[in-house]
Write a protein that holds these residues in place. Structure first.
Motif, PDB file in Angstrom:
ATOM      1  N   VAL A 281      -1.951 -19.339  -1.790  1.00 12.89           N
ATOM      2  CA  VAL A 281      -2.945 -18.301  -1.591  1.00 12.89           C
ATOM      3  C   VAL A 281      -3.571 -18.013  -2.960  1.00 12.89           C
ATOM      4  CG1 VAL A 281      -1.162 -16.489  -1.887  1.00 12.89           C
ATOM      5  CG2 VAL A 281      -3.230 -15.946  -0.660  1.00 12.89           C
ATOM      6  N   VAL A 282      -4.872 -17.767  -2.967  1.00  9.97           N
ATOM      7  CA  VAL A 282      -5.537 -17.446  -4.232  1.00  9.97           C
ATOM      8  C   VAL A 282      -5.351 -15.961  -4.499  1.00  9.97           C
ATOM      9  CG1 VAL A 282      -7.747 -17.344  -5.461  1.00  9.97           C
ATOM     10  CG2 VAL A 282      -7.211 -19.309  -3.994  1.00  9.97           C
ATOM     11  N   ALA A 283      -4.914 -15.635  -5.701  1.00  4.21           N
ATOM     12  CA  ALA A 283      -4.714 -14.218  -6.033  1.00  4.21           C
ATOM     13  C   ALA A 283      -5.150 -13.971  -7.475  1.00  4.21           C
ATOM     14  CB  ALA A 283      -3.238 -13.848  -5.865  1.00  4.21           C
ATOM     15  N   GLU A 284      -5.483 -12.710  -7.746  1.00  4.65           N
ATOM     16  CA  GLU A 284      -5.930 -12.331  -9.087  1.00  4.65           C
ATOM     17  C   GLU A 284      -4.812 -11.605  -9.831  1.00  4.65           C
ATOM     18  OE1 GLU A 284      -9.409  -9.980  -8.297  1.00  4.65           O
ATOM     19  OE2 GLU A 284     -10.706 -11.751  -8.523  1.00  4.65           O
TER      20      GLU A 284
ATOM     21  N   HIS B 151       0.997 -12.480   0.368  1.00  5.06           N
ATOM     22  CA  HIS B 151      -0.244 -11.951   0.955  1.00  5.06           C
ATOM     23  C   HIS B 151      -1.462 -12.035   0.035  1.00  5.06           C
ATOM     24  CE1 HIS B 151       2.337 -10.366   4.059  1.00  5.06           C
ATOM     25  NE2 HIS B 151       2.945  -9.549   3.235  1.00  5.06           N
ATOM     26  N   GLY B 152      -1.284 -12.534  -1.173  1.00 10.11           N
ATOM     27  CA  GLY B 152      -2.423 -12.594  -2.099  1.00 10.11           C
ATOM     28  C   GLY B 152      -2.823 -11.235  -2.661  1.00 10.11           C
ATOM     29  N   ILE B 153      -1.900 -10.250  -2.606  1.00  7.53           N
ATOM     30  CA  ILE B 153      -2.191  -8.922  -3.183  1.00  7.53           C
ATOM     31  C   ILE B 153      -2.349  -9.078  -4.704  1.00  7.53           C
ATOM     32  CG2 ILE B 153      -1.195  -6.597  -3.597  1.00  7.53           C
ATOM     33  CD1 ILE B 153      -1.516  -6.801  -0.680  1.00  7.53           C
ATOM     34  N   PRO B 154      -3.388  -8.479  -5.306  1.00  6.74           N
ATOM     35  CA  PRO B 154      -3.566  -8.626  -6.761  1.00  6.74           C
ATOM     36  C   PRO B 154      -2.368  -8.095  -7.543  1.00  6.74           C
ATOM     37  CG  PRO B 154      -5.438  -7.477  -5.754  1.00  6.74           C
ATOM     38  CD  PRO B 154      -4.409  -7.631  -4.687  1.00  6.74           C
ATOM     39  N   HIS B 155      -2.156  -8.664  -8.726  1.00  3.70           N
ATOM     40  CA  HIS B 155      -0.993  -8.316  -9.550  1.00  3.70           C
ATOM     41  C   HIS B 155      -1.481  -7.874 -10.922  1.00  3.70           C
ATOM     42  CE1 HIS B 155       2.851  -8.589 -11.584  1.00  3.70           C
ATOM     43  NE2 HIS B 155       3.448  -8.856 -10.441  1.00  3.70           N
ATOM     44  N   ALA B 156      -0.987  -6.711 -11.392  1.00  3.41           N
ATOM     45  CA  ALA B 156      -1.557  -6.138 -12.616  1.00  3.41           C
ATOM     46  C   ALA B 156      -0.793  -6.489 -13.887  1.00  3.41           C
ATOM     47  CB  ALA B 156      -1.645  -4.619 -12.484  1.00  3.41           C
TER      48      ALA B 156
END
Ligand code: SF4
Ligand code: MSK
Length: 658
Positions: free
Chosen positions: A251-254, A317-322
């Motif tokens: 999954v692509v995630a930021e 789930h591809g939730i962004p990670h800080a």
């Protein structure tokens, strides 16, 4: 400016470039300094580590002490009870393993409790998302699945896996997944684990004053306890989380602090258990709460993860990670965090003060982890939304009354995450021949030199992310495929290595494989409990054939180059006991030139297990890991294959048989 009552004068000013390679964190350290707010980096600079403790040369297990031995003359003195340096170091190490194992196994047991309650219908807010995995896991531990009701299989799976924790005698269920020869070695050494509760109990007992005073015998129990984590508590946690919330696939995630949005209600969830996070996902998608956020003037609600539950949610789930462990205070300096909810593990008490400075509501949610002065909103599996809706409501209220300036570092690193043991199977083999055969073949023919697990924490005592990134770059340049979890995965994501394009940094063989498959040269597997995915992948490599009969035969190595937690020690020990050469950075709790050091760094390997290594320098760690991988390739007779002699699986089997 933050609240003057809560700010702290930072006594020792460090140059940010000596502290972190993460530009966003550096920007926030500078801001914290201007605001007079203290972060973990400042506390590390102001707190000189105790040299005797760092060497593990002290004991406080009874009131005849505490006793301090001299690392420069380790055998010149003993404790009041007569304990030698080897006994003291082995007992301290065993207790670290027990603490780390208890963290992972308590987490896993809570996941299993939830599974039971979902299966019997007592918990309605969660459900089984991957029913096929229930059948696969059940079959892997010899539970009959053919022609049976799903509910019966699920109940049997619960009952069987409960033994991982409670079993008084005999082998834990996932011992069935261990390659035969590795298991044989464990049986010979009497380290096949029983239930984790029993192993932890015995480890604590043996390390009391006047009990086990033979460092080799203490080490045996440390291995057995650690294996109850890796092949027990952690593995159950990963498998049950996949069953309940879905097995990750790419999954692509930021990643990075730029995932915060100034015009949105920003909520950070940080910790280790997926339950809280999954319920917050439901809350932030509630039309009523979204409407409330808009009514407060926001464009919407922005849910972001940090640390390990963040890594797990990003993978699934591809939730962004800080950001990772050492950035959890720094991100509050953005002023943009409208609420932070935490559950268990790696939650710094220092967060409370920084959150107060920036008027960010901080909430603890798990009865195991409260922080003095921090509001606790209890989370339950039965009524999860009571807690998570309240966190969202508090965040909306804070957004409405934001009074401090907001400064968000505008850095975002997109990448592909969400690899699992199952997906690697499919990815390399395709849907028709899903297996580890292509991976083994590429190792045998030398395109891939070996596999490395680079995992673990960041630590304010070393330059944040630097050791992880330099080490991984060096490994992939040398055609080593790197598997990652936890805060290390986030470090590499911030360095941009989670894109397929990053394959240009890899050596020619690994690059060819990455380009053929379209994968990045580093594969992220999730949180720190998900290191169990690496164990399963290693077992599958053995089972697939051509690379020896035990995990100790494989051309693989592991590292936790910026570790800080006792959990990392438990993980390191379960990799070593499983047969993996494991190198730690930062510091190692041991005195060199002692019998205990010799056992850890050589003796365990002579027993057929793996061994420990240590270096604070990433290039040295890479050299050590590559030398080990090459040693294993030589022993397997595939060292010539690196010169592109294309030996296939059949050839290998013939070599083995000869
Ligand atoms: Fe000292 Fe022995 Fe007591 Fe440890 S157990 S504090 S070494 S007397
Ligand atoms: S969170 S244990 S700092 S990896 Fe798992 Fe990160 Fe280490 Fe905590």
């Amino acid at each position: 400016m933050p609240d003057q009552k809560t700010k702290t004068v930072v006594s020792k000013i460090l140059d940010t470039k000596d502290v972190t390679t993460c530009k966003a964190t550096a920007q926030m350290i500078k801001k914290a300094r201007n605001d007079g707010v203290e972060l973990c980096f400042d506390r590390a600079a102001n707190m000189k580590a105790c040299p005797i403790g760092a060497d593990s040369a002290c004991c406080k297990h009874c009131s005849m002490g505490p006793c301090r031995l001299n690392a420069r003359d380790p055998y010149g003195k003993v404790g009041v009870c007569g304990a030698t340096i080897d006994t003291i170091m082995a007992r301290n190490f065993g207790r670290m393993v027990a603490a780390g194992t208890s963290a992972h196994t308590d987490h896993g047991m809570q996941m299993l409790d939830l599974f039971r309650e979902v299966v019997n219908g007592h918990v309605k807010d969660f459900e089984i998302n991957d029913p096929q995995k229930v059948l696969d896991v059940a079959a892997s531990i010899d539970i009959e699945v053919e022609g049976r009701e799903f509910q019966d299989i699920a109940n049997d799976l619960y009952a069987e896996l409960e033994r991982t924790y409670t079993q008084v005698d005999g082998e834990i269920p996932f011992a069935k997944r261990v390659p035969e020869k590795t298991l044989e070695t464990w049986r010979k050494l009497k380290i096949v684990p029983r239930g984790a509760m029993r192993e932890i109990m015995e480890m604590m007992h043996r390390s009391c004053i006047g009990v086990d005073q033979d460092y080799k015998n203490i080490m045996q129990q440390a291995s057995r306890t650690a294996l109850a984590d890796g092949w027990g508590g952690s593995m159950v946690s990963t498998e049950i989380s996949d069953i309940l919330y879905g097995t990750p696939s790419p999954v692509v995630a930021e990643v990075n602090m730029g995932v915060l949005k100034e015009n949105m209600v920003n909520i950070i969830i940080h910790g280790h258990e997926p339950n809280l996070f999954e319920s917050v996902i439901a809350s932030v998608n509630s039309p009523t709460l979204v409407e409330a956020a808009k009514a407060a003037g926001a464009d919407g609600i922005n849910l972001v993860g940090m640390c390990c539950s963040g890594a797990e949610m990003m993978s699934r789930h591809g939730i962004p990670h800080a950001g990772n462990f050492t950035s959890t205070e720094a991100i509050l300096c953005t002023g943009a965090v409208d609420a932070m909810g935490v559950d268990i593990q790696c939650i710094k008490q220092g967060l409370a003060k920084v959150a107060e400075c920036y008027k960010t509501p901080l909430f603890t949610t798990n009865p195991r982890c409260k922080i003095e002065g921090v509001k606790h909103i209890g989370f339950t599996d039965e009524n999860p939304r009571d807690c998570t809706d309240e966190i969202v409501i508090k965040a909306i209220t804070r957004f409405k009354s934001r009074s401090l300036p907001v400064e968000i570092p505008q850095i975002v690193n997109p990448g592909v995450h969400g690899f699992s043991y199952e997906y690697i199977n499919y990815m390399l083999g395709g849907s028709f021949r899903g297996s580890y055969t292509p991976l083994n073949e590429n190792i045998i023919n030398g395109r891939i030199r070996g596999v490395a697990g680079v995992v673990g924490c960041t630590n304010p005592r070393v330059k944040q992310d630097y050791v992880h990134v330099e080490l991984v770059k060096e490994l992939i340049k040398n055609d080593v495929l790197v598997l990652q979890t936890g805060c290390s995965q986030i470090a590499l994501a911030k360095a941009g290595l989670y894109t397929p394009e990053a394959a240009y940094l890899a050596g020619p063989g690994l690059r060819e494989v990455c380009e053929t498959v379209g994968m990045p040269p580093v594969l992220g597997l999730g949180s720190c409990v998900d290191n169990s995915r690496i164990l399963i992948a290693a077992s599958e490599m053995v089972r697939t054939g051509g690379l020896g009969d035990s995990i100790a035969d494989l051309p693989v190595a592991g590292a936790a180059p910026e570790w800080m937690s006792e959990k990392a020690i438990a993980i390191g020990q379960y990799f070593v006991a499983s047969g993996v050469y494991t190198v730690f950075g930062v510091t190692f709790p041991i005195v060199e030139q002692t019998r205990f050091h010799e056992l850890m760094f050589n003796g365990l390997e002579e027993q057929g297990l793996g061994k420990w290594g240590f270096s604070p320098d990433p290039h040295e760690i890479a050299k050590m890991m590559l030398a080990h991988i090459d040693k294993k390739r030589k022993a397997l007779g595939i060292d010539k294959a690196r010169e592109r002699v294309l030996v296939d699986m059949n050839d290998r089997r013939q070599i083995d048989a000869a």
